[in-house]
Design an enzyme around this catalytic site. Structure first.
Site, PDB file in Angstrom:
ATOM      1  N   ASP A  91       0.822  -1.043   0.036  1.00 19.65           N
ATOM      2  CA  ASP A  91      -0.098  -0.150  -0.196  1.00 19.65           C
ATOM      3  C   ASP A  91       0.846   1.240  -0.038  1.00 19.65           C
ATOM      4  O   ASP A  91       2.244   1.108  -0.002  1.00 19.65           O
ATOM      5  CB  ASP A  91      -1.167   0.037   1.268  1.00 19.65           C
ATOM      6  CG  ASP A  91      -0.502  -0.045   2.527  1.00 19.65           C
ATOM      7  OD1 ASP A  91      -1.233   0.133   3.636  1.00 19.65           O
ATOM      8  OD2 ASP A  91       0.946  -0.437   2.516  1.00 19.65           O
ATOM      9  N   TYR A 133       2.990   4.731   0.684  1.00 14.86           N
ATOM     10  CA  TYR A 133       3.809   5.098   2.004  1.00 14.86           C
ATOM     11  C   TYR A 133       2.900   5.632   3.080  1.00 14.86           C
ATOM     12  O   TYR A 133       1.958   6.641   2.632  1.00 14.86           O
ATOM     13  CB  TYR A 133       4.815   6.211   1.702  1.00 14.86           C
ATOM     14  CG  TYR A 133       6.081   5.453   0.974  1.00 14.86           C
ATOM     15  CD1 TYR A 133       6.764   4.193   1.455  1.00 14.86           C
ATOM     16  CD2 TYR A 133       6.262   5.950  -0.317  1.00 14.86           C
ATOM     17  CE1 TYR A 133       7.702   3.725   0.777  1.00 14.86           C
ATOM     18  CE2 TYR A 133       7.481   5.471  -0.981  1.00 14.86           C
ATOM     19  CZ  TYR A 133       8.387   4.132  -0.399  1.00 14.86           C
ATOM     20  OH  TYR A 133       9.274   3.632  -1.096  1.00 14.86           O
ATOM     21  N   PHE A 135       6.437   2.657  -4.334  1.00  7.38           N
ATOM     22  CA  PHE A 135       7.688   2.559  -4.099  1.00  7.38           C
ATOM     23  C   PHE A 135       8.631   4.073  -3.903  1.00  7.38           C
ATOM     24  O   PHE A 135       9.590   4.541  -3.603  1.00  7.38           O
ATOM     25  CB  PHE A 135       8.762   1.493  -4.418  1.00  7.38           C
ATOM     26  CG  PHE A 135       8.424   0.264  -3.971  1.00  7.38           C
ATOM     27  CD1 PHE A 135       8.573  -0.303  -2.751  1.00  7.38           C
ATOM     28  CD2 PHE A 135       7.531  -0.579  -5.025  1.00  7.38           C
ATOM     29  CE1 PHE A 135       8.084  -1.376  -2.440  1.00  7.38           C
ATOM     30  CE2 PHE A 135       7.367  -2.040  -4.504  1.00  7.38           C
ATOM     31  CZ  PHE A 135       7.387  -2.263  -3.192  1.00  7.38           C
ATOM     32  N   HIS A 138       9.142  -9.181   0.176  1.00 12.13           N
ATOM     33  CA  HIS A 138       8.850  -7.509  -0.041  1.00 12.13           C
ATOM     34  C   HIS A 138      10.286  -7.017   0.330  1.00 12.13           C
ATOM     35  O   HIS A 138      10.951  -7.625   1.099  1.00 12.13           O
ATOM     36  CB  HIS A 138       7.881  -7.078   1.033  1.00 12.13           C
ATOM     37  CG  HIS A 138       7.367  -5.737   1.042  1.00 12.13           C
ATOM     38  ND1 HIS A 138       8.270  -4.638   1.532  1.00 12.13           N
ATOM     39  CD2 HIS A 138       6.352  -4.992  -0.020  1.00 12.13           C
ATOM     40  CE1 HIS A 138       7.579  -3.385   0.961  1.00 12.13           C
ATOM     41  NE2 HIS A 138       6.302  -3.707   0.227  1.00 12.13           N
TER      42      HIS A 138
END
Length: 219
Positions: free
Chosen positions: A63, A65, A76, A186
């Site tokens: 999801d 930041y 990202f 991740h």
């Protein structure tokens, strides 16, 4: 095979559906009483930066930041001048190890990737400040799956980088054998050592693109 020629057509179709109206109404209500990221005008910027006709690679995160000033609608990525978050630092470390760039990028803005055909999308498209995964169960998954169905149906070979369990779960939608799926943990500090580091996603992506007569990504 679908008949979509642009992301605008896809989004307009989704916007007519009850689930999407419900999700957007919920997010808009939350914005009146809480800090929700990214800004409404930036929620779907990944589609603006990477047109449907140009998509070659899809990076799927979790999801947005949840810190102030970070999320701007591309997984990202952060805007120019914003401190590079830990997950992105790890992505850059793997990039350096994988393809041998001389130094780590100084900017966390990944628009340069998007312009080359890298779609940077999350499984959730909004989040409450300081509360990771706070909007993961409000209906975004249906939207994400519908986007992936469109991509799955393309007759152009794509690369899907599925980083983390959320991305891998939704990535099951990708069944077209012409596409390549690269699944790892991740890149967050909590899990990068469980398979993300050493996975060489950037060189593998470029090898696949080259093999399928497409321009490589200048990472």
């Amino acid at each position: 095979m679908n008949n979509y020629s642009s992301w605008r057509e896809v989004i307009e179709d989704e916007a007519k559906k009850p689930y999407f109206k419900k999700v957007m109404q919920y997010v808009d209500r939350q914005r009146t009483v809480k800090n929700i990221y990214p800004l409404r005008k930036e929620m779907f910027s990944c589609f603006q930066k990477c047109p449907l006709s140009k998509v070659k690679v899809v990076i799927i995160g979790q999801d947005p930041y949840y810190g102030e000033g970070q999320a701007h609608g591309m997984s990202f990525s952060v805007k120019e001048g914003v401190k590079i978050p830990p997950s992105l630092q790890n992505i850059f470390k793997e990039l350096k190890e994988d393809i041998g760039i001389k130094e780590l990028p100084q900017s966390g803005n990944l628009e340069r990737w998007a312009r080359q055909g890298v779609l940077l999308m999350n499984t959730s498209w909004s989040v409450e400040k300081g509360k990771p995964a706070s909007h993961s169960n409000i209906g975004w998954m249906e939207f994400t799956e519908n986007i992936l169905k469109v991509l799955n149906n393309l007759d152009k070979p794509l690369v899907f980088l599925l980083w983390g369990s959320h991305a891998q779960k939704v990535g099951k939608i990708i069944t077209n054998p012409i596409h390549l799926k690269i699944e790892t943990s991740h890149p967050s500090p909590l899990s990068a050592h469980r398979g993300f580091f050493g996975s060489k996603p950037f060189s593998k992506t470029n090898e696949f693109l080259q093999k399928n007569s497409q321009d490589e990504i200048n990472w």
